[in-house]
Scaffold this active site. Structure first.
Site, PDB file in Angstrom:
ATOM      1  N   HIS A 472      27.804  44.488  47.341  1.00 32.51           N
ATOM      2  CA  HIS A 472      28.521  43.850  48.450  1.00 32.51           C
ATOM      3  C   HIS A 472      29.056  42.478  48.027  1.00 32.51           C
ATOM      4  O   HIS A 472      30.254  42.199  48.176  1.00 32.51           O
ATOM      5  CB  HIS A 472      27.574  43.708  49.652  1.00 32.51           C
ATOM      6  N   GLU A 473      28.183  41.637  47.511  1.00 32.17           N
ATOM      7  CA  GLU A 473      28.606  40.283  47.145  1.00 32.17           C
ATOM      8  C   GLU A 473      29.659  40.321  46.040  1.00 32.17           C
ATOM      9  O   GLU A 473      30.550  39.482  45.989  1.00 32.17           O
ATOM     10  CB  GLU A 473      27.406  39.422  46.737  1.00 32.17           C
ATOM     11  N   HIS A 476      33.126  40.559  47.404  1.00 29.54           N
ATOM     12  CA  HIS A 476      33.697  39.238  47.707  1.00 29.54           C
ATOM     13  C   HIS A 476      34.187  38.576  46.410  1.00 29.54           C
ATOM     14  O   HIS A 476      35.240  37.928  46.385  1.00 29.54           O
ATOM     15  CB  HIS A 476      32.650  38.322  48.335  1.00 29.54           C
ATOM     16  N   HIS A 479      37.525  39.801  45.388  1.00 28.94           N
ATOM     17  CA  HIS A 479      38.541  39.247  46.287  1.00 28.94           C
ATOM     18  C   HIS A 479      38.951  37.850  45.803  1.00 28.94           C
ATOM     19  O   HIS A 479      40.129  37.490  45.829  1.00 28.94           O
ATOM     20  CB  HIS A 479      37.937  39.175  47.695  1.00 28.94           C
TER      21      HIS A 479
HETATM   22 ZN   LIG Z   1      29.595  39.582  52.977  1.00 25.06          ZN
END
Ligand SMILES: [Zn+2]
Length: 692
Positions: A472-473, A476, A479
């Site tokens: 998940h991290e 980011h 991104h």
């Molecule tokens: Zn998050």
């Protein structure tokens, strides 16, 4: 503009000379921070003044670009300071944080309420702007000025400054009371028989917690959400009831010093007043207007649509748990404090998932190198080289250089995976350097987790949840790394709050991909791949409990909306009315299932009253609609030869349409670019078992 007021021997005075301008953490000391913040504030004020008082005709270069170039010293010190206070915090750093919070807030107001700058930006727009990205960014600036109150007359601006100050102060007070409330709620256990059913290491941790406070016996300390982990393990019903009750009554006046009800009604009133001043019906409408949701009606419709099937599923789960309880204790009725305990047992019996047996297959280096990085290689062609010559800010922080498929350097990835004294809880990503064509910067991004450090010489073995968090991290991080825009403040993850979780949620899908799992989930001693049967059971077990999870989340999201969809006249004036308001708000949307209380009750809902997610807690599920729809795109539209979308063409498309764009255009336009249409909600309903 020079950094004249800052001594040249302050390592923050000039941009770092390290690769990608990685801050020189080895050289930065706490005493460098205050003078650098002061100089940074002064420098940016002078830069703003130069734009505001310019006698030249306004252009993109001398106005928009100049604003985006401003504040680089302040930016350098704020990112370093934010990193240190979050990941290696000390009392001294926290003192600086409290000292500067109001100063930085006033600094922002000074900018957003400066009509001279607003007027120049309007003139730039009126003169016509050629390229789409600049036009979009310019329009965002103008909109944000209006949202911040630029069109108000002087008296109203003064009222607004006062309200902003009061709201910040109330949020800080709430956050501090919530921490005090968690401490006050701790349950002191003096009868050892109440600890029946708890594992030995759990019991010794409770004894240690008591000893830490100079008490005998055992002490149950609290986490922020309603559900306390211990309740799922406690075999003694009395202990479950005691801990649960202490949890849900936090902030309601059971402890006078941490009673948050006065702050809640004051804050709801001030936010409603500010919204009216700015021309909105209520605070929720103001917040929605700044996100991709746009309107409160859109949020109400979406949450309302999910509520009934979620509660129906939760009730079905509850019926099963009631049976499990009755088979042990005939005649006993299921209570809210029994839920987690029996849910855990049903899950274990049904799926035979043994979390402890899984961990030897989930070793940290393999999860990162052969899982997270491996998937990024298959999708985007990225490779990672550890740079042991580059230092992080604390022991155990690692730095990798990230390369494109053609060998071009893309940026730096900093991994801070271990828990340490002074580091805040949870997991998060942030940027040390924002990618920007205007400034010629490539991205430097950080991922933080809180994995317990093993004893010396032992491997770091993760839980499955920690594996998902790592993926998940890193979503980011991608991104941030792929950001390919001109303007730093519109780069990468600088998107609306109700959009930012979307790319990270999508990246979680790769943890489940058979090829990726075969690469990283190998026994750290034998090298054996996680058996397929174990994996199947793990996958099946994930869908269990969706009714509960969705219901407790939606109840909190609805409460957050309910408090902020009030006009100033509608906000309760009496602090004693907080609990009645909450009950009524949940009943109105049929989320009043007493066995599943909200994930946070109002009195300890730090996301919303501590600030940051006020009227914005809906964002998580709002982003998940896009996430679930995109997972289907990878698996169906972008898949080739049954690879589930794990290929370079799919990655390139996602990068080009979405990840690289940041906020350089309407995020929903990026979505339509990827998907060829707006998102549909069906994949989310399917994932959470909510089809009616
Ligand atoms: Zn998050």
């Amino acid at each position: 503009m020079t950094d004249a007021t800052l001594p040249a021997d302050n390592p923050l005075a000039q941009p770092s000379s390290l690769p990608y301008q990685l801050p020189d953490f080895a050289a930065i000391r706490t005493e460098h921070l205050r003078p650098a913040i002061d100089a940074g504030l002064a420098q940016q004020r002078a830069e703003w003044e130069a734009v505001a008082s310019s006698t030249e005709a306004p252009t993109v270069a001398n106005t928009l670009d100049a604003l985006e170039r401003s504040g680089q010293l302040l930016d350098r010190v704020e990112t370093v300071f934010g990193t240190l206070v979050s990941s290696a915090g000390t009392d001294e750093l926290r003192d600086i944080e409290s000292e500067y919070a109001p100063v930085l807030a006033a600094h922002q107001d000074a900018f957003w309420l400066d009509e001279r700058i607003y007027t120049r930006l309007e003139q730039v727009q009126a003169a016509g702007v050629q390229d789409d990205q600049t036009a979009w960014v310019l329009q965002r600036y103008l909109t944000d000025f209006v949202r911040a109150g630029i069109l108000l007359d002087e008296d109203d601006k003064e009222t607004l400054r006062t309200l902003n100050g009061q709201i910040t102060a109330l949020e800080t007070e709430f956050a501090q009371q919530v921490v005090a409330g968690m401490e006050a709620a701790a349950v002191h256990v003096t009868e050892p028989e109440l600890l029946a059913g708890l594992a030995e290491d759990a019991v010794s941790a409770l004894a240690q917690a008591a000893a830490d406070r100079g008490q005998d016996g055992h002490l149950v300390t609290f986490q922020l959400p309603t559900a306390q982990a211990l309740v799922a393990q406690a075999g003694d019903r009395r202990l479950r009831e005691q801990v649960f009750t202490a949890s849900v009554t936090r902030g309601t006046g059971v402890d006078a010093a941490s009673d948050t009800r006065e702050v809640i009604v004051a804050l709801a009133a001030k936010r409603a007043e500010r919204a009216r001043l700015l021309g909105y019906d209520h605070h929720a409408a103001y917040v929605a207007g700044g996100g991709t949701a746009r309107t409160t009606e859109a949020i109400n419709t979406m949450l309302g649509r999910l509520a009934a099937p979620a509660v129906r599923n939760a009730r079905a789960e509850g019926a099963e748990l009631a049976e499990a309880l009755a088979s042990e204790q005939p005649g006993a009725e299921l209570a809210a404090w029994d839920w987690a305990y029996y849910a855990d047992r049903v899950r274990q019996q049904r799926y035979a998932v043994d979390d402890a047996a899984l961990r030897p297959y989930l070793e940290l280096d393999q999860v990162i190198g052969d899982g997270v990085f491996y998937a990024a290689g298959r999708l985007y062609g990225l490779t990672f080289t550890e740079r042991e010559d580059l230092a992080g800010y604390a022991d155990g922080v690692r730095v990798w250089e990230v390369f494109e498929a053609d060998g071009t350097g893309l940026g730096l990835f900093v991994g801070d995976y271990y828990a340490r004294e002074g580091k805040r809880g949870g997991a998060w990503m942030h940027n040390l350097v924002d990618a920007s064509d205007l400034l010629g910067h490539r991205a430097v991004v950080v991922n933080n987790l809180n994995i317990t450090r093993p004893a010396a010489g032992q491997p770091t073995l993760l839980t499955w949840d920690e594996v998902i968090t790592a993926f998940h991290e890193f979503g980011h991080a991608l991104h941030g790394l792929f950001a390919a825009g001109r303007y730093p403040s519109f780069s990468g993850t600088n998107v609306p709050r109700d959009f930012v979780e979307y790319p990270s949620q999508v990246n979680e899908m790769w943890a489940w991909h058979p090829e990726v799992i075969a690469s990283f989930a190998r026994h750290h001693q034998t090298g054996e791949v996680l058996p397929a049967e174990t994996l199947d059971r793990l996958r099946d077990s994930q869908s269990y409990g969706a009714g509960f999870a969705t219901t407790e989340y939606l109840a909190a999201a609805m409460l957050d909306q309910a408090w902020h969809q009030l006009t100033p006249e509608q906000v309760p004036t009496d602090a004693a009315a907080v609990e009645a308001f909450e009950a009524q708000a949940l009943a109105a949307v049929r989320l009043d299932y007493p066995l599943v209380p909200p994930r946070y009750r109002s009195t300890y809902f730090n996301h919303t009253f501590g600030g940051g997610y006020d009227a914005g807690y809906y964002s998580y599920i709002w982003s998940e609609v896009l996430d679930a729809d995109t997972v289907e795109w990878f698996r169906q539209d972008a898949a080739s030869d049954g690879d589930g979308g794990l290929n370079r063409a799919a990655g390139q498309r996602f990068r080009e349409a979405l990840l690289s764009r940041g906020h350089t255009r309407d995020p929903l336009a990026s979505y339509r670019d990827l998907r060829g249409r707006d998102a549909v909600i069906d994949p989310l309903l399917k994932r959470r078992g909510l089809h009616s």
